[in-house]
Motif scaffolding. Structure first.
Motif, mmCIF file in Angstrom:
data_model
loop_
_atom_site.group_PDB
_atom_site.id
_atom_site.type_symbol
_atom_site.label_atom_id
_atom_site.label_comp_id
_atom_site.label_asym_id
_atom_site.label_seq_id
_atom_site.Cartn_x
_atom_site.Cartn_y
_atom_site.Cartn_z
ATOM 1 N N VAL A 83 3.483 4.178 10.606
ATOM 2 C CA VAL A 83 2.015 3.587 10.793
ATOM 3 C C VAL A 83 2.183 2.677 12.220
ATOM 4 O O VAL A 83 2.874 1.928 11.584
ATOM 5 N N ALA A 90 10.770 2.576 1.772
ATOM 6 C CA ALA A 90 9.740 3.770 1.585
ATOM 7 C C ALA A 90 11.239 5.262 0.176
ATOM 8 O O ALA A 90 12.340 4.929 0.680
ATOM 9 N N GLU A 110 1.235 -1.727 -0.383
ATOM 10 C CA GLU A 110 -0.148 0.091 0.233
ATOM 11 C C GLU A 110 1.102 1.280 0.115
ATOM 12 O O GLU A 110 0.043 2.448 -0.383
ATOM 13 N N TYR A 111 2.063 1.218 0.536
ATOM 14 C CA TYR A 111 2.517 2.479 1.252
ATOM 15 C C TYR A 111 4.383 2.382 -0.397
ATOM 16 O O TYR A 111 4.813 1.406 -0.472
ATOM 17 N N SER A 112 4.612 4.404 -0.905
ATOM 18 C CA SER A 112 5.586 3.543 -0.816
ATOM 19 C C SER A 112 6.571 5.132 -0.526
ATOM 20 O O SER A 112 7.463 4.613 -0.996
ATOM 21 N N SER A 113 5.584 6.376 -0.754
ATOM 22 C CA SER A 113 6.432 7.357 -0.084
ATOM 23 C C SER A 113 6.660 7.859 1.788
ATOM 24 O O SER A 113 5.952 6.879 2.405
ATOM 25 N N TYR A 114 8.058 8.304 2.198
ATOM 26 C CA TYR A 114 8.566 8.970 2.873
ATOM 27 C C TYR A 114 6.924 9.123 3.991
ATOM 28 O O TYR A 114 6.804 9.308 4.562
ATOM 29 N N LYS A 115 6.280 9.840 2.991
ATOM 30 C CA LYS A 115 5.405 11.198 4.103
ATOM 31 C C LYS A 115 4.010 9.694 4.161
ATOM 32 O O LYS A 115 3.358 10.117 4.600
ATOM 33 N N ASP A 116 3.839 8.503 3.453
ATOM 34 C CA ASP A 116 3.176 7.855 4.169
ATOM 35 C C ASP A 116 3.805 7.290 5.997
ATOM 36 O O ASP A 116 2.780 6.475 6.443
ATOM 37 N N TYR A 117 4.765 7.509 6.162
ATOM 38 C CA TYR A 117 5.368 6.562 7.932
ATOM 39 C C TYR A 117 5.208 7.897 8.757
ATOM 40 O O TYR A 117 5.242 8.961 8.542
#
Ligand code: ATP
Ligand code: MG
Length: 580
Positions: free
Chosen positions: A132, A440, A123-130
């Motif tokens: 979590v 990420a 689901e996640y790919s960018s550093y901005k997602d973390y």
């Protein structure tokens, strides 16, 4: 909620089940909360299910408060994910493995690091997602070697497992601290008393880890505590302070005739009496041979562990130190295959030549001199000096820990107690992220390897732990928030008591309480009182003989205090007791 004993699906038992050894197991079965299906596999009856749900709800509320997000994975999992991290084999016999109709391998999840890592990667790919944190409350499967004590150690059990995903070590530390605080809140709310102990990370890999251990005489874990500095650790994780190496002149090695000295005690007596040594058991070096199997490899290595002779080898400490390797006892037929090892008279002097790995207790420092085996039947050697007459391949924490041993932090005497593990928090680091290549994309377009924590609470085990910590000779004593109901109203007698109990029960329910009413006709007061005490609701209200005089009896199951109260005030008094 209003439950009526006349229709409740419940049969209490007068006698303890034959297979039960610990109080929680006996009481939960006798009180009709759980029933056994197979070793380590249990069903929950209505009252038990309510307690389990209450524990689950508290765990969930505290996880949500922390910002965890709930997901749910299947328990039936394909082999590939666990193959990638090596755990398909590393887990050994504890893993339930099965095949589908096409012969493809599956397992029943014992814990879900691999799955969560894969989900986040999907689901996640960018550093901005973390960061979590995800969690689930789910049934786990482990083919435990010793399923035990009912739901305390099941082969199927409910666990809350959560996983934190961060971009750097500081983030991981923060996530870990948040979990630690959440666990403190959770266990406080559950009414479980516990000690937070340093732990080893076992088959999980990773570094920092702590266990929440609930003190209980029947616990399988042993933990130490220092009342001086607050250090507490699972015995498996206790580190032995090593004395300084000894330099200067050391005694010469001499071989002694020591016939009929199969035990350390007989050896000490013999060398003191016949060779004038004047030593204690602590100055002998006991060498224990084990074979260590690496799960899945089919290979086993012969290993010798040296500990001071006044201490036993603690097998759990040995296992924890060798994990994921699995030690087993060296049998007579194993000795037969190693003629160089003279059973009962093994000394480390020859192990290099025999090509056998040798690990020693940290007390065996360079320059220390020992009385140990001379590798000949009936002979021991004195003045066997570490670093001169033998060189170990490393140290190992395998010797038993004893009350009074020095605290590794401040040096004062440690105390020892037993406990049950109810929660475990780990800083896993990047082991699982490495296996899954979970990255990420950073602000500079470069990948950042994610770092993880993994955190477990034994949800079904917590039910047993509460029963273990909170009961008396009469039965269970639930804390209010986990109790199936707030109040148990007992009506006994043939002069309108049951009707009065029913009216009061309805009134209490209307005022927001969870109520159980004993409305059974033709059941003696004695039986009803016994059941009420066994079931363990925190407040008991009895409408009995006193009804004609307008009085009821209010019992506090926790304090045991009994009080006669006017029946007109009964509802108010119960509500007050339940809201206190
Ligand atoms: P143990 O040392 O008791 O076998 P563990 O260290 O293997 O437990 P974890 O992998 O840390 O357990 O699991 C997280 C939590 O799940 C534990 O803290 C414990 O409360 C619970 N748990 C583990 N195994 C069982 C079991 N067989 N039955 C019930 N609960 C369990
Ligand atoms: Mg654990």
């Amino acid at each position: 909620m209003l439950l009526r004993m006349s229709s409740l699906f419940l049969r209490t038992l007068r006698d303890d089940p034959a297979d039960a050894e610990v109080p929680s197991h006996k009481l939960l079965v006798r009180a009709g909360y759980v029933r056994r299906v197979a070793p380590g596999i249990y069903s929950w009856l209505p009252l038990g299910k309510m307690v389990l749900e209450n524990v689950t709800r508290i765990v969930r509320e505290e996880m949500n408060r922390m910002g965890g997000q709930e997901v749910l994975f299947p328990a039936l999992l394909p082999r590939e994910y666990y193959e990638a991290t090596g755990r398909w084999t590393e887990y050994g016999d504890t893993l339930f493995r099965l095949q589908d109709r096409k012969g493809a391998d599956y397992l029943l999840g014992p814990t879900h690091e691999e799955m969560f890592t894969d989900m986040v990667k999907g689901e996640y790919s960018s550093y901005k997602d973390y960061p979590v944190t995800l969690y689930q409350i789910q049934t786990k499967y482990r083919d435990e070697a010793r399923p035990r004590a009912g739901i305390l150690r099941g082969r199927e059990f409910v666990m809350k497992d959560s996983y934190s995903f961060d971009l750097d070590d500081d983030g991981l530390k923060r996530s870990y601290e948040q979990h630690r605080e959440t666990y403190i809140r959770t266990f406080d709310r559950l009414g479980i008393s516990y000690k937070i102990c340093f732990a080893t990370s076992g088959a999980m890999g990773g570094s920092a880890s702590e266990e929440f251990l609930a003190p209980a005489a029947t616990g399988e874990d042993t933990f130490v505590a220092c009342h001086q500095c607050g250090y507490a650790a699972n015995a498996e994780a206790v580190t032995t302070p090593a004395p300084a190496a000894i330099t200067g002149e050391r005694p010469a090695l001499r071989v002694l005739d020591t016939p009929d000295t199969p035990t350390i005690e007989s050896l000490v007596d013999h060398v003191n009496e016949h060779h004038g040594l004047g030593i204690t058991a602590a100055e002998t070096l006991k060498n224990i041979v084990v074979k260590v199997t690496t799960p899945g490899s089919g290979k086993s290595e012969t290993l010798i562990v040296g500990v001071p002779g006044d201490r036993e080898v603690d097998f759990k400490r040995l296992e924890a130190s060798l994990a994921p390797g699995e030690p087993a006892i060296f049998e007579a037929e194993d000795f037969a295959r190693h003629p160089g090892l003279v059973r009962g008279y093994i000394g480390p002097q020859v192990l290099k030549d025999l090509g056998i790995r040798y690990l020693v207790d940290p007390r065996v420092v360079d320059g220390s001199a020992w009385v140990t085996g001379a590798n000949e039947p009936g002979k021991h050697a004195a003045g066997v000096v570490a670093g001169r007459d033998f060189t170990a391949d490393g140290t190992i924490e395998a010797a038993e820990v004893r009350a009074g041993d020095a605290c590794p932090v401040c040096g004062s005497g440690l105390s020892i107690d037993r406990g049950i593990e109810i929660g475990h928090i780990f800083q896993l680091g990047r082991k699982y992220a490495d296996a899954a290549k979970l990255d990420a994309l950073g602000p500079d377009g470069k990948p950042i390897r994610v770092t993880m924590g993994s955190y477990g609470v034994g949800v079904s085990r917590a039910v047993a732990v509460l029963a273990e910590q909170r009961h008396d000779e009469l039965g269970l004593v639930w804390p209010r928030e986990v109790a199936p109901v707030d109040v148990h109203v007992v009506g006994t007698g043939k002069d309108g008591q049951i009707e009065a109990a029913n009216r009061l029960a309805e009134d209490l329910q209307a005022r927001g309480l969870r109520v159980l009413v004993d409305d059974r006709a033709g059941v003696s007061p004695g039986v009803k009182f016994k059941d009420a005490e066994l079931l363990g609701m925190p407040t008991i209200l009895i409408i009995g003989r006193g009804l004609a005089q307008g009085v009821a009896e209010l019992r506090d199951r926790v304090t045991g205090v009994k009080e006669e109260i006017p029946i007109d005030e009964a509802a108010d008094r119960v509500v007050a007791a339940c809201r206190a």
